[in-house]
Enzyme design. Structure first.
Site, PDB file in Angstrom:
ATOM      1  CG  ASP A 247      -1.620   7.730   0.795  1.00  0.00           C
ATOM      2  OD1 ASP A 247      -1.490   8.988   1.150  1.00  0.00           O
ATOM      3  OD2 ASP A 247      -1.779   7.403  -0.555  1.00  0.00           O
TER       4      ASP A 247
ATOM      5  CG  ASP B  43      -1.559   1.179   1.360  1.00  0.00           C
ATOM      6  OD1 ASP B  43      -2.310   1.670   0.631  1.00  0.00           O
ATOM      7  OD2 ASP B  43      -1.825   1.867   2.533  1.00  0.00           O
TER       8      ASP B  43
ATOM      9  CG  ASP C  81      -1.877   2.018   6.618  1.00  0.00           C
ATOM     10  OD1 ASP C  81      -2.442   3.000   7.190  1.00  0.00           O
ATOM     11  OD2 ASP C  81      -2.014   1.873   5.360  1.00  0.00           O
TER      12      ASP C  81
END
Length: 222
Positions: free
Chosen positions: A10, A8, A168
């Site tokens: 961001d 990922d 995250d």
């Protein structure tokens, strides 16, 4: 390294919360609303930019009568003109990406962020050549947690290549589960739930520890 590692963006490789918050506050200022803190804005990240703008407007007093689309496009225009200012990477993230690439891993990016700002960021960080496959928020007609974003990255891989997703958030965990691949959680990003609630296969808080996790899972780096 015979493996596909998908990241990922961001909250996983980059911390874009400050730059997004600054744009959000420009929008709020234009419509006479109170500013938002970076910590609060972080809770809006994870489902794409349009959803962020919707959450921002609802939080600040509701979506204006002239509609969400107008403010989304304003936000997008401001952000895409300069997505790299006030941007930071998480400690040792870049060094770890370079290390994994040197070891021969196939690297991918799977993000809700649109292609244009994503590529500007990767070019600014000199990471664009370390990845060979990308699934952005505007690559397909679907977004995470739809597994098609992961499948798109894996489409040219040899059958049986181990694939791992590093993210995250709760959305990232669900994406990996939907794609039936292991999920490694970076715990210092924008998650809203506890690690035990997210239930990753593995997790880390420092990028210095990611190679060891991958080594234990894959068995070797050859």
């Amino acid at each position: 390294m015979n493996a596909r590692i998908i990241f990922d963006l961001d909250g996983t490789l980059i911390d874009s919360a400050k730059s997004l918050t600054l744009v959000g506050n420009k929008i709020l200022s234009k419509i006479g609303r109170n500013s938002i803190t970076e910590e609060k804005y972080k809770t809006f990240i994870g489902d794409g930019l349009k959803k962020q703008v919707e959450r921002l407007l609802v939080w600040s007093g509701g979506i204006p009568e002239d509609g969400l689309e107008k403010y989304y496009l304003k936000f997008l225009s401001i952000y895409q003109s300069d997505p790299v200012s006030n941007l930071s990477t998480f400690p040792r993230a870049i060094e770890t990406i370079k290390f994994l690439k040197e070891k021969g891993a196939c690297m991918g990016i799977c993000t809700q962020k649109l292609r244009e700002p994503s590529m500007k960021i990767l070019e600014e960080l000199k990471l664009v050549n370390d990845f060979d496959q990308f699934a952005f928020g505007d690559t397909l007609a679907v977004r995470k947690p739809d597994p098609e974003m992961i499948n798109y990255i894996m489409q040219n891989d040899i059958d049986g290549t181990p694939t791992i997703y590093v993210g995250d958030s709760e959305v990232d965990a669900k994406t990996a589960r939907n794609a039936k691949i292991p999920f490694i959680l970076f715990s210092e990003g924008y998650r809203k739930s506890s690690i035990s609630e997210i239930k990753p296969d593995f997790w880390f808080s420092d990028y210095a520890n990611l190679p060891e996790i991958l080594l234990n899972y894959l068995g070797n780096f050859d």
